[in-house]
Enzyme design. Structure first.
Site, mmCIF file in Angstrom:
data_model
loop_
_atom_site.group_PDB
_atom_site.id
_atom_site.type_symbol
_atom_site.label_atom_id
_atom_site.label_comp_id
_atom_site.label_asym_id
_atom_site.label_seq_id
_atom_site.Cartn_x
_atom_site.Cartn_y
_atom_site.Cartn_z
ATOM 1 N N ARG A 182 0.870 -1.185 0.000
ATOM 2 C CA ARG A 182 0.000 0.000 0.000
ATOM 3 C C ARG A 182 0.901 1.227 0.000
ATOM 4 N NH1 ARG A 182 -2.107 0.677 5.601
ATOM 5 N NH2 ARG A 182 -0.779 2.510 5.598
ATOM 6 N N TYR A 185 4.328 5.317 11.480
ATOM 7 C CA TYR A 185 4.697 3.899 11.645
ATOM 8 C C TYR A 185 5.546 3.284 10.543
ATOM 9 C CZ TYR A 185 0.388 3.555 8.833
ATOM 10 O OH TYR A 185 -0.559 3.700 7.878
ATOM 11 N N HIS A 231 -3.358 4.568 5.013
ATOM 12 C CA HIS A 231 -4.529 3.683 5.040
ATOM 13 C C HIS A 231 -5.745 4.354 4.406
ATOM 14 C CE1 HIS A 231 -7.495 0.803 6.436
ATOM 15 N NE2 HIS A 231 -8.173 1.807 6.968
#
Ligand SMILES: Cc1ncc(C[n+]2csc(CCOP(=O)(O)OP(=O)(O)O)c2C)c(N)n1
Ligand SMILES: Cc1ncc(C[n+]2csc(CCOP(=O)(O)OP(=O)(O)O)c2C)c(N)n1
Ligand SMILES: [Mg+2]
Ligand SMILES: [Mg+2]
Lengths: 327, 346, 327, 346
Positions: D262, D275, D266
């Protein structure tokens, strides 16, 4: 004392509780590096390490099931369900297991755990990021269900929940995370579980409300006060155990009851409040017991017009107050 | 890719695939295993009788699965380790320290039942004194709970291990998947014991799963998987001991699948003639009975004589009889006490 | 017409519905060779084959989840949950999925499925084979929840449920499987979903009851009739949609309401009945709305004395009638 | 024991591991794959823009996963087969027949959104016309549903196949376990596609599971498991085609794991700098971008020129722009119509 949002109150209480007691542990999806999708646990990972700030797999059943085991073996887990809407995969572990550990073992075992769940709508969360879930759990003996709505109540009840010897569902209204502010003591403190509070005194009618609806009710009460209608607003804070005495006393005083909740009306938590009053304070009532609650559609739509259609508004509450006051 | 290990699965034997000395057990250990298995069996048989006599309301049984249970429990350390048994685990209970009296109290639904004060049905085990966590009826809910118990032990730096059991039917539930995955990620010290007795009530394994071995799922979680002859107490002891040692060393959980067989109906409410033949059951009633197998091993290896074994058996039966007679006389629960312990009492 | 038990009524209706329509299919644990743990599907396997009498793995989530898919693709699945107590692992698939397929797709998709669940106590089933679950599901928009209590009602409503275009939770009281008998037409017939029935006429007070409690209420009504107290007994049959008109009309007539249910009292289904009446028939009421319901302990114990302590009895109902009649 | 198959996983390449002719595809097919991938990407980029401009409330993306989605869809038969996409499956939707206008209606929360009339968030796909079943937010609930859809097709003797997608995070849920097990037992024709993009929001794969490959779980269900380079559209096509053929022949389901990444946060609510490092993301933004990979393959094999590909791209963008402009002008849902369709209307 410091001025805090609900979010800060939760963050700070969890932080201090973990500092104070090694047994306290956080677990859930994205609670680690990300600090939670609402940033409730921001910076916890660095401070407490990955074994006490546990990023779990995407598995709510396990979050609760594993939490039950941790609680059985001496820890005080605080489980985060990312959105209350996603608690259902854990329904069996909560209802059949956590709620009954003590009862089914005849008091030999217990389950001191907290399940935090951000709930409620009005945030364009659509069908699956907006729901109220209290009715499912408030019906289950063995669970305590808390829904504090101010920073002070949130801090005090969260700390009580963490040290409660039994499982607690701790509901946090998402729209209130940053909407309200209030004074919160700098040190950890406990509020008794099972005690409500009159958030506004009045003698013409009683409103029973919690969560976002509590704040909307207070706003509506202000509006009608201009016309001399004095509304008493009762915040239960703890949905179970319920502060029945406070409720009955207030109805005794005002003789009228308006119950407000965001959840679907039929079979919602407020139905029980009506049932209790229709039994135990029937002779004190001067008018039908009224409810303003979510309509009977599965959940609130995403698009603006339909979301607004779903949510009980301050106007709706104001109308209901006026109608009941006139009765 | 990790392969699953298979112990005692290549051929059918009359005794054991494993020598007791090779796995560090003495003659006394073997006789103790025999005693525990016989004690479990006699308790089971007498429990069935009292139910048929109408003295108790319900009977459920681990008959045929004694080697699996006793072999596994014997590799653990009661008092230190944790146990989350499932409803057939009478053998586990006796092996960890519960007495026939303890278990009989539950059968007769007596007040002093240490599991639940007879709030629950018999075989819903639990015993605070022996770290046996309270159990329930919904199948497999105990699996993630075991992962949590083990996580807590490890977090505190203890080397306690947690046993959790379930049937092959129970392995179909989401609880199994989520629990094993969690334990594997966090290397929590759990012994996942699948007691594969081929049936889930009436549903045969072929409608429960499209694989031969539940243990093959270990591969997908990243933990060792072992298939063992569940009628062979020494083989079960051996593989459990290895798994327990790994777990104590911090190497995480193991999934053990013991191939066994339920030689009785599911429970006193079931009629198994509806779904399986008598012939199928008979093999497991005779040569593959785990007690027959251990007896054969003991005699083959001259660890005891027939008479000595019969004596152990007779004592076990007396022990059971005494317990049942005693339990039957104990007081019933008090109706109003049903209101207690919903929450901690003030 | 033939005299049947509830169990026979279910068996025969399912059988005939499967004979009549190939789309109907049964699935659940042990429904095949064993014919179900209560023998509801005895001999179905031989008649319809294993692809239409599907012995599922021990996996309630899948029973419902797979059923939703079957329903989407043209079948009419009847899912059996072996005991209502074990429905919780499927809670998410029922509440978040089945109940919302139509709504969330804006009517493009639907979920015509039946979930049968044997519920209720008094059979030494203990904490996990005795529960009532209607409150959880009656609260959920998008589900219909039926709880018929006589062979006739059971047969007619089951057939209606199978052909209903939306998901139906069909509750069967275990203790009533063989306890009551009644006439049932030989041919398949439908009863309208959402219609209750006055099972006994009376003018002194209304009892609202279903399941085993309906039969106990009728017995208690007989007892007090000897003393001239005439009790009207209302059987809702369908818990949602509720026949509100029948309820309000009855209360209008009798001016008193007694609600009886076996489930835990707080937040149970009967709370909603009280809430509706306390709002919409308040002016008709001459007395507090009373409830006789299960106590607030997690579920009923196994041992006899404590099981009896839990279950509302005919005596309890009789006492409540007399007290309310005297009010 | 069944081994899992690995396609395109041995070395990193710039183009494709697979030759299009070897898997039965023509030059036109390859250009169509390119067109679909570019169309998906352009729609995605413009969706992000309009969200940043405040014109829409929410944005979620499948960026980086286009090869996985388009390669898979291209091996199926829209109109006949069934689809249960997950929220990143914009590529699946475009490949099965939904138009950019259809998808744009959902982005702008418009009345005529064919998925839900804007009752649901964008990317909660559904389209009756193309057998795309309605989807929801709770992760993985679609998995057992796919097993049921496929069961029904097979019961009626049809040879339709059912596609269902989920992330590697979604593979941790009980729904995954119970759904795959059911489909394997009943040999239901399902393509289980795990789009492993390494993260579940912020949680990296190493905290999601203790194994390298989700596909290894296929072994425990008794179905074929395949790992494929998810940035390679031809490789994904190849393994899906094989799985679809098996399914149509009645040989049951396959679990395919496409390794992808990805390359965006998100969703519009996420900040991925919390992160993961920028360096990590950059590889997948550049040489391992699936569109770059296919372009390289096309040029290497002289199936089209740079100019021809740019032209396809330009047309895709124009198509997307037209759709967004159009959708923005469409009517909003009517408030009171929120009351409709709780049940079938009389
Ligand atoms: C969630 C749930 N569903 C159904 C049941 C009813 N039930 C009790 S035992 C059982 C079969 C269990 O089979 P298995 O796991 O193989 O264990 P075994 O009884 O064979 O030892 C079933 C279906 C239950 N207890 N829990
Ligand atoms: C049951 C449930 N729990 C939590 C969420 C919140 N959530 C939405 S997407 C997501 C991560 C999904 O990760 P993955 O399955 O790997 O798919 P990806 O987004 O990476 O494609 C989470 C936790 C949810 N939607 N459903
Ligand atoms: Mg079994
Ligand atoms: Mg992912």
């Amino acid at each position: 004392m410091a001025e805090k949002t609900n979010l800060q109150a939760i963050h700070d209480t969890l932080w201090a509780a973990m500092k104070e007691d090694e047994r306290v542990l956080i677990m859930g999806e994205d609670v680690g590096a990300k600090g939670g999708v609402f940033r409730v646990t921001a910076d916890f990972l660095e401070e407490f390490g990955e074994e006490r700030v546990v990023d779990t797999p995407l598995a709510e059943l396990a979050i609760v099931g594993v939490g039950i085991g941790m609680a059985a073996n001496g820890l005080l887990p605080v489980c985060e369900i990312q959105f209350a809407d996603f608690i259902h995969p854990a329904f069996d572990q909560i209802v059949s297991e956590a709620a009954r550990i003590r009862y089914r073992s005849n008091n030999h075992w217990s389950c001191p755990m907290v399940i935090r769940a951000p709930y409620g709508g009005g945030i364009h969360g659509a069908l699956y990021h907006s729901q109220s879930i209290e009715a499912f759990f408030a019906h289950v003996p063995g669970l305590k269900v808390l829904a504090p709505s101010t920073p002070y109540d949130t801090a005090g009840l969260l700390y009580s929940a963490i040290h409660d010897p039994d499982p607690v569902i701790f509901l946090e209204h998402k729209k209130l995370y940053r909407l309200v502010k209030g004074e919160v003591p700098d040190k950890l403190f406990k509020l008794p579980i099972g005690k409500g509070e009159i958030k506004r005194e009045g003698r013409d009618l009683t409103i029973f409300a919690y969560g976002l609806m509590l704040h909307q009710a207070l706003e509506a009460a202000e509006r009608v006060a201009a016309d001399g209608i004095e509304v008493e607003v009762l915040d239960p804070r703890s949905l179970t155990p319920l502060d029945e005495e406070l409720l009955l006393d207030s109805v005794k005083k005002t003789s009228k009851l308006l119950i407000i909740y965001e959840d679907n009306e039929f079979g919602g938590y407020g139905a029980e409040i009506a049932a209790i009053v229709a039994d135990k304070a029937f002779m004190d009532l001067d008018a039908p017991i009224k409810r303003v609650a979510g309509p009977m559609v599965p959940a609130m739509p995403y698009n603006g017009p339909q979301q607004d259609w779903f949510m009980p508004s301050v106007d709706d509450i104001e109308d209901a107050i006026r109608e009941l006051a006139d009765f | 890719m990790i392969e699953i290990e298979r112990v005692g699965m290549d051929e059918v034997v009359a005794g054991s695939h494993v020598n007791h000395e090779a796995v560090g057990l003495t003659r006394e250990d073997v006789l103790e295993l025999f005693r525990l298995m016989v004690l479990t069996r006699r308790l089971d048989e007498r429990s069935e009788q009292v139910q048929r006599q109408g003295k108790t309301a319900f009977y459920i049984s681990g008959r045929g699965q004694e080697a699996t249970q006793i072999g596994c429990a014997y590799a653990m350390e009661p008092g230190k380790d944790w146990f989350l048994p499932y409803y057939r685990d009478f053998g586990i209970m006796l092996a960890v320290g519960a007495t026939p009296r303890d278990l009989a109290l539950a059968l007769f639904a007596k007040k002093d039942d240490p599991a639940s004060g007879a709030r629950q049905m018999p075989a819903h085990f639990g015993h605070r004194d022996y770290n046996v966590f309270t159990s329930s009826s919904p199948v497999s809910t105990q699996i993630p709970q075991a992962a949590g118990i083990a996580y807590a032990s490890k977090l505190r730096g203890e080397d306690a291990v947690c046993y959790v059991a379930f049937g092959e039917g129970g392995s179909s539930k989401g609880d199994f998947h989520e629990g094993l995955n969690f334990a594997a990620i966090w290397k929590s010290p759990v012994i996942f014991l699948c007691q594969n007795n081929r049936y889930a009530i009436s549903v045969g394994q072929e409608k429960q799963m499209a694989v031969e071995d539940v243990a093959s799922r270990a591969i997908g979680y990243g933990m060792p998987g072992v298939v063992v002859d569940g009628q062979d107490v020494l083989a079960v002891y051996k593989v459990t001991k290895e798994a327990v040692d790994r777990a104590r060393r911090g190497e995480g959980p193991t999934l053990i699948e013991a191939k066994t067989y339920r030689i009785v109906p599911h429970s006193s409410d079931d009629d198994d003639r509806l779904y399986r033949t008598r012939e199928e059951v008979d093999t497991y009633r005779t040569s593959q009975d785990p007690i027959v197998r251990l007896r054969t091993y003991i005699l083959e290896n001259e660890l005891a004589t027939d008479e000595e074994l019969d004596h152990i058996d007779k004592e076990a039966l007396a022990h059971v009889d005494e317990a049942l007679d005693w339990a039957e006389q104990q007081p019933d629960p008090v109706a109003e006490e049903a209101a207690l312990y919903v929450f901690a009492e003030a």
